[in-house]
Design a protein around this motif. Sequence first.
Motif, PDB file in Angstrom:
ATOM      1  N   ASN A 229      18.497  -6.206  17.916  1.00 56.62           N
ATOM      2  CA  ASN A 229      19.947  -6.162  17.861  1.00 56.62           C
ATOM      3  C   ASN A 229      20.316  -6.043  16.389  1.00 56.62           C
ATOM      4  O   ASN A 229      19.674  -6.661  15.531  1.00 56.62           O
ATOM      5  CB  ASN A 229      20.553  -7.448  18.427  1.00 56.62           C
ATOM      6  N   VAL A 230      21.358  -5.280  16.082  1.00 54.06           N
ATOM      7  CA  VAL A 230      21.753  -5.053  14.698  1.00 54.06           C
ATOM      8  C   VAL A 230      23.231  -5.405  14.527  1.00 54.06           C
ATOM      9  O   VAL A 230      24.067  -4.991  15.330  1.00 54.06           O
ATOM     10  CB  VAL A 230      21.579  -3.561  14.306  1.00 54.06           C
ATOM     11  N   LYS A 231      23.538  -6.163  13.472  1.00 51.70           N
ATOM     12  CA  LYS A 231      24.928  -6.386  13.055  1.00 51.70           C
ATOM     13  C   LYS A 231      25.013  -6.050  11.583  1.00 51.70           C
ATOM     14  O   LYS A 231      24.232  -6.551  10.778  1.00 51.70           O
ATOM     15  CB  LYS A 231      25.356  -7.837  13.268  1.00 51.70           C
ATOM     16  N   VAL A 232      25.957  -5.194  11.235  1.00 50.14           N
ATOM     17  CA  VAL A 232      26.189  -4.811   9.846  1.00 50.14           C
ATOM     18  C   VAL A 232      27.500  -5.463   9.432  1.00 50.14           C
ATOM     19  O   VAL A 232      28.523  -5.281  10.083  1.00 50.14           O
ATOM     20  CB  VAL A 232      26.289  -3.279   9.683  1.00 50.14           C
ATOM     21  N   ARG A 233      27.444  -6.233   8.328  1.00 44.24           N
ATOM     22  CA  ARG A 233      28.621  -6.968   7.860  1.00 44.24           C
ATOM     23  C   ARG A 233      29.016  -6.520   6.455  1.00 44.24           C
ATOM     24  O   ARG A 233      28.168  -6.247   5.629  1.00 44.24           O
ATOM     25  CB  ARG A 233      28.359  -8.467   7.835  1.00 44.24           C
ATOM     26  N   GLU A 234      30.311  -6.513   6.220  1.00 42.38           N
ATOM     27  CA  GLU A 234      30.838  -6.253   4.889  1.00 42.38           C
ATOM     28  C   GLU A 234      30.435  -7.419   3.982  1.00 42.38           C
ATOM     29  O   GLU A 234      30.553  -8.580   4.382  1.00 42.38           O
ATOM     30  CB  GLU A 234      32.353  -6.132   4.971  1.00 42.38           C
ATOM     31  N   VAL A 235      29.970  -7.120   2.792  1.00 42.28           N
ATOM     32  CA  VAL A 235      29.444  -8.151   1.902  1.00 42.28           C
ATOM     33  C   VAL A 235      30.500  -9.201   1.542  1.00 42.28           C
ATOM     34  O   VAL A 235      30.265 -10.389   1.688  1.00 42.28           O
ATOM     35  CB  VAL A 235      28.852  -7.532   0.617  1.00 42.28           C
ATOM     36  N   LEU A 236      31.645  -8.795   1.082  1.00 46.33           N
ATOM     37  CA  LEU A 236      32.631  -9.758   0.592  1.00 46.33           C
ATOM     38  C   LEU A 236      33.327 -10.546   1.688  1.00 46.33           C
ATOM     39  O   LEU A 236      33.464 -11.757   1.598  1.00 46.33           O
ATOM     40  CB  LEU A 236      33.671  -9.055  -0.291  1.00 46.33           C
ATOM     41  N   SER A 237      33.755  -9.874   2.742  1.00 45.43           N
ATOM     42  CA  SER A 237      34.532 -10.556   3.783  1.00 45.43           C
ATOM     43  C   SER A 237      33.684 -11.104   4.925  1.00 45.43           C
ATOM     44  O   SER A 237      34.112 -11.993   5.645  1.00 45.43           O
ATOM     45  CB  SER A 237      35.569  -9.600   4.373  1.00 45.43           C
ATOM     46  N   GLY A 238      32.481 -10.542   5.119  1.00 49.38           N
ATOM     47  CA  GLY A 238      31.663 -10.943   6.261  1.00 49.38           C
ATOM     48  C   GLY A 238      32.096 -10.287   7.561  1.00 49.38           C
ATOM     49  O   GLY A 238      31.522 -10.526   8.614  1.00 49.38           O
ATOM     50  N   ARG A 239      33.107  -9.416   7.490  1.00 49.53           N
ATOM     51  CA  ARG A 239      33.616  -8.721   8.685  1.00 49.53           C
ATOM     52  C   ARG A 239      32.533  -7.805   9.245  1.00 49.53           C
ATOM     53  O   ARG A 239      31.847  -7.102   8.508  1.00 49.53           O
ATOM     54  CB  ARG A 239      34.845  -7.899   8.300  1.00 49.53           C
ATOM     55  N   VAL A 240      32.370  -7.805  10.577  1.00 49.58           N
ATOM     56  CA  VAL A 240      31.394  -6.933  11.210  1.00 49.58           C
ATOM     57  C   VAL A 240      31.906  -5.490  11.136  1.00 49.58           C
ATOM     58  O   VAL A 240      32.983  -5.175  11.615  1.00 49.58           O
ATOM     59  CB  VAL A 240      31.135  -7.339  12.684  1.00 49.58           C
ATOM     60  N   LEU A 241      31.091  -4.630  10.519  1.00 56.35           N
ATOM     61  CA  LEU A 241      31.430  -3.208  10.399  1.00 56.35           C
ATOM     62  C   LEU A 241      30.885  -2.395  11.560  1.00 56.35           C
ATOM     63  O   LEU A 241      31.481  -1.424  11.981  1.00 56.35           O
ATOM     64  CB  LEU A 241      30.875  -2.643   9.094  1.00 56.35           C
ATOM     65  N   ALA A 242      29.703  -2.788  12.040  1.00 56.93           N
ATOM     66  CA  ALA A 242      29.059  -2.044  13.134  1.00 56.93           C
ATOM     67  C   ALA A 242      28.015  -2.933  13.789  1.00 56.93           C
ATOM     68  O   ALA A 242      27.482  -3.856  13.177  1.00 56.93           O
ATOM     69  CB  ALA A 242      28.401  -0.780  12.590  1.00 56.93           C
TER      70      ALA A 242
END
Length: 93
Positions: free
Chosen positions: A72-85
Amino acid sequence: MTDTLDVTPIYGWGWVLDEATSIPEVPAPFTILAASSGERIWEGVVTTPGHPFEGHQVLLSKRHVEWDGNVNVKVREVLSGRVLASGFALVAE
């Protein structure tokens, strides 16, 4: 311990962007520099130059009880931690 892992996204149930938008395209393969935080769980950063996920954090976790390379893959924005994909991939160790 830090590992370099080659990640090859696969279709599975599809990829999701921004926690809501399903996309038909599977992202291009990428490489991450990651540390293992458990049995077949890695956290790291995408290091593939020019990739849309370059520089973003990635969490990989095994999909099946028996290890077969599927994660399973979760890609997160570095600064906010928001899931991008998020989606599924194969990992070559």
